[in-house]
Write a protein that holds these residues in place. Structure first.
Motif, PDB file in Angstrom:
ATOM      1  N   ARG A 193     -29.537 -20.561 -20.496  1.00  0.00           N
ATOM      2  CA  ARG A 193     -30.428 -21.501 -20.187  1.00  0.00           C
ATOM      3  C   ARG A 193     -31.120 -21.279 -21.147  1.00  0.00           C
ATOM      4  O   ARG A 193     -32.736 -20.957 -21.793  1.00  0.00           O
ATOM      5  N   VAL A 194     -31.100 -22.227 -22.237  1.00  0.00           N
ATOM      6  CA  VAL A 194     -31.808 -22.219 -23.359  1.00  0.00           C
ATOM      7  C   VAL A 194     -32.054 -24.442 -23.322  1.00  0.00           C
ATOM      8  O   VAL A 194     -33.456 -24.209 -23.729  1.00  0.00           O
ATOM      9  N   SER A 195     -32.080 -24.569 -21.632  1.00  0.00           N
ATOM     10  CA  SER A 195     -33.023 -25.408 -21.710  1.00  0.00           C
ATOM     11  C   SER A 195     -32.773 -25.694 -20.444  1.00  0.00           C
ATOM     12  O   SER A 195     -32.313 -25.139 -18.793  1.00  0.00           O
ATOM     13  N   ALA A 196     -34.167 -25.460 -19.924  1.00  0.00           N
ATOM     14  CA  ALA A 196     -34.915 -25.926 -18.832  1.00  0.00           C
ATOM     15  C   ALA A 196     -35.594 -27.207 -18.367  1.00  0.00           C
ATOM     16  O   ALA A 196     -36.689 -27.505 -18.919  1.00  0.00           O
ATOM     17  N   ASP A 197     -35.099 -27.933 -17.886  1.00  0.00           N
ATOM     18  CA  ASP A 197     -35.220 -29.088 -17.078  1.00  0.00           C
ATOM     19  C   ASP A 197     -35.541 -29.842 -18.286  1.00  0.00           C
ATOM     20  O   ASP A 197     -36.824 -30.914 -18.591  1.00  0.00           O
ATOM     21  N   GLY A 198     -35.081 -29.608 -19.858  1.00  0.00           N
ATOM     22  CA  GLY A 198     -35.147 -30.280 -20.678  1.00  0.00           C
ATOM     23  C   GLY A 198     -36.474 -29.643 -21.983  1.00  0.00           C
ATOM     24  O   GLY A 198     -35.748 -29.890 -23.091  1.00  0.00           O
ATOM     25  N   ALA A 199     -36.554 -28.743 -21.629  1.00  0.00           N
ATOM     26  CA  ALA A 199     -37.602 -28.019 -22.673  1.00  0.00           C
ATOM     27  C   ALA A 199     -37.240 -26.790 -23.162  1.00  0.00           C
ATOM     28  O   ALA A 199     -36.191 -25.998 -22.644  1.00  0.00           O
ATOM     29  N   LEU A 200     -36.585 -26.051 -24.358  1.00  0.00           N
ATOM     30  CA  LEU A 200     -36.548 -25.086 -25.241  1.00  0.00           C
ATOM     31  C   LEU A 200     -36.867 -24.378 -24.182  1.00  0.00           C
ATOM     32  O   LEU A 200     -38.231 -23.635 -24.162  1.00  0.00           O
ATOM     33  N   ALA A 201     -36.455 -23.218 -23.985  1.00  0.00           N
ATOM     34  CA  ALA A 201     -36.386 -22.243 -23.349  1.00  0.00           C
ATOM     35  C   ALA A 201     -35.807 -20.169 -24.159  1.00  0.00           C
ATOM     36  O   ALA A 201     -34.296 -20.431 -24.271  1.00  0.00           O
ATOM     37  N   LEU A 202     -36.942 -19.451 -23.758  1.00  0.00           N
ATOM     38  CA  LEU A 202     -36.595 -18.514 -24.443  1.00  0.00           C
ATOM     39  C   LEU A 202     -36.875 -17.008 -23.202  1.00  0.00           C
ATOM     40  O   LEU A 202     -37.428 -17.699 -22.258  1.00  0.00           O
ATOM     41  N   THR A 203     -35.603 -16.824 -24.227  1.00  0.00           N
ATOM     42  CA  THR A 203     -35.559 -15.328 -22.437  1.00  0.00           C
ATOM     43  C   THR A 203     -35.795 -14.120 -23.392  1.00  0.00           C
ATOM     44  O   THR A 203     -35.110 -13.532 -24.240  1.00  0.00           O
ATOM     45  N   ARG A 204     -37.118 -13.221 -23.182  1.00  0.00           N
ATOM     46  CA  ARG A 204     -37.263 -12.040 -23.209  1.00  0.00           C
ATOM     47  C   ARG A 204     -36.615 -10.888 -22.465  1.00  0.00           C
ATOM     48  O   ARG A 204     -36.095 -11.204 -21.259  1.00  0.00           O
ATOM     49  N   LEU A 205     -35.901 -10.246 -23.066  1.00  0.00           N
ATOM     50  CA  LEU A 205     -34.280  -9.443 -23.404  1.00  0.00           C
ATOM     51  C   LEU A 205     -35.442  -8.160 -22.020  1.00  0.00           C
ATOM     52  O   LEU A 205     -36.278  -8.121 -21.968  1.00  0.00           O
ATOM     53  N   LEU A 206     -34.385  -7.923 -21.334  1.00  0.00           N
ATOM     54  CA  LEU A 206     -34.983  -6.744 -20.463  1.00  0.00           C
ATOM     55  C   LEU A 206     -34.475  -4.957 -21.061  1.00  0.00           C
ATOM     56  O   LEU A 206     -32.923  -5.399 -21.256  1.00  0.00           O
ATOM     57  N   ASP A 207     -34.953  -4.786 -20.969  1.00  0.00           N
ATOM     58  CA  ASP A 207     -34.835  -3.116 -21.135  1.00  0.00           C
ATOM     59  C   ASP A 207     -33.880  -2.660 -20.508  1.00  0.00           C
ATOM     60  O   ASP A 207     -33.229  -2.293 -19.357  1.00  0.00           O
ATOM     61  N   GLY A 208     -32.581  -1.912 -20.950  1.00  0.00           N
ATOM     62  CA  GLY A 208     -31.795  -1.135 -20.655  1.00  0.00           C
ATOM     63  C   GLY A 208     -30.216  -1.668 -20.384  1.00  0.00           C
ATOM     64  O   GLY A 208     -29.770  -1.662 -19.926  1.00  0.00           O
ATOM     65  N   THR A 209     -30.096  -2.800 -20.697  1.00  0.00           N
ATOM     66  CA  THR A 209     -29.599  -3.805 -21.200  1.00  0.00           C
ATOM     67  C   THR A 209     -28.464  -4.398 -21.962  1.00  0.00           C
ATOM     68  O   THR A 209     -27.394  -4.438 -21.841  1.00  0.00           O
ATOM     69  N   LEU A 210     -28.803  -3.449 -23.978  1.00  0.00           N
ATOM     70  CA  LEU A 210     -28.225  -3.937 -24.185  1.00  0.00           C
ATOM     71  C   LEU A 210     -26.966  -2.561 -24.627  1.00  0.00           C
ATOM     72  O   LEU A 210     -27.053  -1.701 -24.247  1.00  0.00           O
ATOM     73  N   TRP A 211     -25.811  -3.834 -24.372  1.00  0.00           N
ATOM     74  CA  TRP A 211     -24.383  -3.277 -24.435  1.00  0.00           C
ATOM     75  C   TRP A 211     -24.141  -2.322 -25.301  1.00  0.00           C
ATOM     76  O   TRP A 211     -23.003  -2.403 -26.221  1.00  0.00           O
ATOM     77  N   THR A 212     -24.785  -1.180 -25.811  1.00  0.00           N
ATOM     78  CA  THR A 212     -24.619  -0.012 -26.748  1.00  0.00           C
ATOM     79  C   THR A 212     -22.702   0.127 -27.159  1.00  0.00           C
ATOM     80  O   THR A 212     -22.652   0.342 -28.270  1.00  0.00           O
ATOM     81  N   ASP A 213     -22.428   0.515 -25.965  1.00  0.00           N
ATOM     82  CA  ASP A 213     -21.250   0.989 -25.850  1.00  0.00           C
ATOM     83  C   ASP A 213     -19.740   0.159 -26.091  1.00  0.00           C
ATOM     84  O   ASP A 213     -18.931   0.111 -25.410  1.00  0.00           O
ATOM     85  N   ASN A 214     -20.057  -0.597 -25.745  1.00  0.00           N
ATOM     86  CA  ASN A 214     -19.128  -2.266 -26.206  1.00  0.00           C
ATOM     87  C   ASN A 214     -19.664  -3.348 -27.073  1.00  0.00           C
ATOM     88  O   ASN A 214     -20.028  -4.011 -26.452  1.00  0.00           O
ATOM     89  N   SER A 215     -19.443  -3.388 -28.225  1.00  0.00           N
ATOM     90  CA  SER A 215     -20.114  -4.513 -29.089  1.00  0.00           C
ATOM     91  C   SER A 215     -20.812  -5.039 -29.288  1.00  0.00           C
ATOM     92  O   SER A 215     -21.475  -5.880 -28.899  1.00  0.00           O
ATOM     93  N   PRO A 216     -22.084  -3.865 -29.594  1.00  0.00           N
ATOM     94  CA  PRO A 216     -23.543  -4.460 -28.883  1.00  0.00           C
ATOM     95  C   PRO A 216     -23.946  -5.740 -30.158  1.00  0.00           C
ATOM     96  O   PRO A 216     -24.666  -6.300 -29.172  1.00  0.00           O
ATOM     97  N   LEU A 217     -23.259  -5.692 -31.230  1.00  0.00           N
ATOM     98  CA  LEU A 217     -24.271  -6.922 -32.204  1.00  0.00           C
ATOM     99  C   LEU A 217     -23.261  -7.315 -33.000  1.00  0.00           C
ATOM    100  O   LEU A 217     -21.926  -7.021 -33.357  1.00  0.00           O
TER     101      LEU A 217
END
Length: 221
Positions: A193-217
């Protein structure tokens, strides 16, 4: 004649040098970091990101990589040579970084402060508040308008504990405490979802979602 002979002898070395230059991964470069309507954001042309658009199925990693190179290079990245049944990180000058959550968040903050977008691997099996799909969770999207950011809640499909989802992190909350960071301090270009009906969209990350056990960055350089 002597000059021609020397040129013939030098030609193989010149061809090798040219080949190595073509094969070299892109340089990291750096983008400016500035406030945009209350978000500390790497500078980029929204039109270039929108020209790439939302991901095609199963290619979130490639699209996150294309957004990152677009920001670093100042030109829309085609992604040529960056996909082989998965993103080819090295082809775009990116490599892996791993650690516990605190270490990863510190690295994420430092990379953004240095002007470099970071590609982040997310895992989210939590489902809350959305009834129409059993594998959805609601998160904040920030749509860019002439008046600033319009904040909306959008039901993103949750990732699984097998595949995850890749996003390109490009900014953070100015109120974030560098000594006590959390995932929700950061904002990403989400290939879904970088494009929301043609507008640039940013997504705020949710806590508890960074996958530290599987190639996180994945980081530049």
């Amino acid at each position: 004649m002597k000059i021609a002979a020397r040129l013939r002898r030098a030609l193989p070395a010149l061809l090798l040098l040219f080949t190595l230059l073509l094969a070299a991964p892109p340089r990291a470069n750096a983008a400016d970091l500035a406030d945009l309507h209350g978000i500390r954001l790497l500078s980029f042309d929204p039109g270039q990101i929108l020209s790439i658009g939302n991901q095609t199925p199963s290619k979130c990693s490639l699209y996150a990589l294309r957004y990152a190179r677009t920001i670093l290079d100042g030109a829309a990245c085609s992604g040529a040579g960056m996909w082989s049944n998965g993103a080819v990180w090295s082809a775009a000058g990116y490599s892996g970084f791993a650690g516990d959550l605190e270490t990863c968040l510190d690295k994420l903050y430092a990379e953004l402060a240095a002007g470099r977008p970071v590609i982040v691997h997310l895992q989210n099996t939590t489902v809350s508040g959305v009834s129409k799909h059993v594998n959805r969770t609601s998160t904040e999207e920030y749509h860019l308008t002439d008046a600033g950011w319009e904040v909306v809640n959008y039901p993103h499909i949750s990732t699984s504990d097998t595949y995850g989802h890749w996003v390109c992190v490009v900014g953070f909350d100015p109120a974030a405490d560098p000594e006590a960071l959390s995932e929700s301090d950061f904002f990403a270009l989400d290939p879904a979802r970088v494009s929301a009906d043609g507008a640039l969209a940013l997504t705020r990350l949710l806590d508890g979602t960074l996958w530290t056990d599987n190639s996180p960055l994945k980081v530049a350089g």
